[in-house]
Design a protein around this motif. Structure first.
Motif: not given
Length: 168
Positions: A22-28, A42-45, A137-139
């Motif tokens: 999966r690819l994110f526009t964010a730093i590690p 808790e918010k996603w898994i 989706a959460y992010r």
């Protein structure tokens, strides 16, 4: 909404893995926090309880009502880039890993679960596509996907995967 089968089979030194990206526009660091901090998990898994740094931690996937909390054994944790751990005990234990790599302002998450056999991908694959799409989706602040778009909808795509030849 129906998810998409995104996994691939990969031989690693310790066995066969189903791997997904999966690819994110964010730093590690930001993605790492979403994948390791209990309040974020808790918010996603699911829920992480206990003290992972002492080895006394349990994890429970919250989107699966029948799921039981499982002990977590952390084998490698190099924040914010690498995680390897065993979940559960005995014959039901499973190993998962994730790597985060940054490039051009983006972070690629590569997630994998070790399989006992290639056929296991038909049930494991839809589940991880579901959870990783929930992470995306959460992010992004979007509604989380529902399970019915993943299983059994994606099972055949994973049954049809071709096992790669072992390379040395």
């Amino acid at each position: 909404m129906t998810g998409k089968a995104t996994g691939r089979l990969v031989h690693r030194d310790d066995g066969l893995y189903l791997m997904m990206d999966r690819l994110f526009t964010a730093i590690p660091d930001d993605v790492w926090a979403t994948m390791t901090r209990p309040a974020e998990l808790e918010k996603w898994i699911g829920t992480l309880t206990g003290a992972p740094n002492t080895g006394a931690a349990k994890f429970r996937m919250s989107a699966e009502p029948e799921a039981q909390a499982q002990y977590v054994t952390i084998l490698e944790c190099s924040a914010p880039h690498r995680f390897l751990g065993d979940f559960g005990e005995g014959e039901d234990a499973w190993r998962a890993l994730f790597h985060l790599v940054e490039g051009n302002g983006m972070t690629t998450l590569t997630f994998g679960q070790r399989l006992r056999n290639p056929a296991e991908a038909a049930t494991v694959g839809p589940g991880w596509d579901y959870y990783l799409d929930r992470l995306v989706a959460y992010r992004a602040g979007r509604p989380l996907p529902t399970w019915d778009g993943y299983y059994p909808a994606l099972a055949q795509a994973y049954k049809d995967m071709i096992l790669p030849a072992r390379t040395r």
